[in-house]
Write an enzyme that holds these catalytic residues in place. Structure first.
Site: not given
Length: 348
Positions: A69, A139, A163
């Site tokens: 990511w 993030d 999540k």
């Protein structure tokens, strides 16, 4: 009527948006200088919005490369013509660790330093934050609201909610209000953080049902769990249970350096590809879903997000031990010799 049927301009939806922001502020301990936005597009859109809003073409922006990511965020900043440099990287060991906080040294001229606080693919996590000397952006899509939050450490943090605090569709953004003053004019309205701030996250039709689920999850965290300190203790216990077992057997291997291990995503491997395929099929039959590792690296991954209970982790450990015992002749499962084990081995 359901929240899905009510106009997004109705007072009920305005209340829902405002109270979701208020619950966020309370749980994270945010001060008056923090702005909370409820946006769409996931973390991937934030990869674009951050360099667009906080740096001009050619401006220096620094990133910490910790894998899948992080690389996506870096590519977007480069595609927008920003001067991207790496403040640190763990590529030298296939991202089996996160760089030590002291080793993260962005350029003094950098507009910001960006990192991924928890790397879901690689199973790594920052447990100590760097003091970068420039604004730090994170993030936190897979660990925001999983443990106590230090609002003074970040200039901006963001997380898509599926999540730990909801379902797909809404992205929670927390940023310093003073940063809004530095955004250049001329951006498309939808891509300008100031637009969403001025309209209280209701500039266009928001993902009302996703926000509603997040609103409920924040209430659960606050009133039923007891806040982020209590949630952090629960998550440490869950991860400790699984890591302790993995470290007790040579059948499974966790490739992540212990100091960098994620409390959210535990990655591990089996001795062979054939055993891996058999393991995943047996796990599915035993009602243990989602244990396949990310498609980019394979192996196994157990995600221990807020909604996963200690009982579920105990059940997984029992299954792991039973499977290992079946494939190591002459070796009984480690848990089968412990009468006080928290779960019974699963007959896969």
């Amino acid at each position: 009527m359901s929240v899905m049927e009510i106009s997004h301009r109705a007072p009920e939806i305005e209340f829902l948006l405002a109270d979701t922001v208020e619950r966020t502020r309370r749980l994270l301990g945010l001060g008056d200088d923090a702005e909370v936005l409820l946006l769409q597009g996931g973390g991937s859109l934030q990869f674009c919005l951050i360099p667009m809003n906080f740096a001009a073409a050619g401006d220096p922006v620094d990133y910490v490369d910790t894998g899948y990511w992080a690389q996506k965020s870096i590519r977007e900043a480069r595609a927008l013509g920003r001067d991207v440099a790496l403040a640190a990287s763990s590529a030298d060991q296939d991202y089996a660790y996160v760089p030590d906080a002291a080793s993260i040294r962005p350029r003094p001229s950098a507009r910001y330093c960006h990192l991924i606080s928890n790397n879901t693919v690689e199973g790594t996590q920052f447990h100590q934050l760097p003091d970068t000397g420039v604004p730090l952006i994170a993030d936190m899509s897979s660990d925001l609201m999983s443990a106590p939050f230090d609002p003074d450490s970040w200039a901006m943090a963001y997380a898509h909610t599926q999540k730990n605090i909801g379902i797909a569709g809404v992205t929670l953004v927390v940023l310093r209000r003073s940063w809004l003053d530095a955004i250049p004019d001329g951006l498309p309205a939808m891509l300008d953080y100031r637009t969403h701030s001025a309209h209280h996250s209701n500039f266009h039709t928001p993902p009302t049902f996703s926000v509603y689920v997040t609103w409920l999850m924040l209430d659960w965290l606050d009133r039923e769990i007891g806040g982020l300190t209590a949630m952090g203790a629960i998550n440490r216990q869950k991860a400790g249970t699984l890591y302790d077992y993995l470290d007790s057997t040579a059948f499974y291997q966790c490739p992540v350096q212990p100091a960098s291990r994620s409390l959210m995503n535990v990655v591990f491997t089996l001795p062979s590809a054939d055993l891996l395929a058999e393991f995943l099929a047996a796990a599915d039959q035993a009602g243990l879903a989602g244990l396949a590792g990310h498609r980019s690296i394979g192996g196994c991954r157990a995600s221990l997000f807020n909604g996963v209970t200690q009982e579920s982790v105990d059940h997984l450990v029992g299954f792991l031990d039973a499977f290992a015992g079946q494939h190591q002749p002459g070796r009984p499962g480690l848990l089968s010799t412990q009468p006080d084990s928290p779960s019974q081995p699963v007959n896969a």
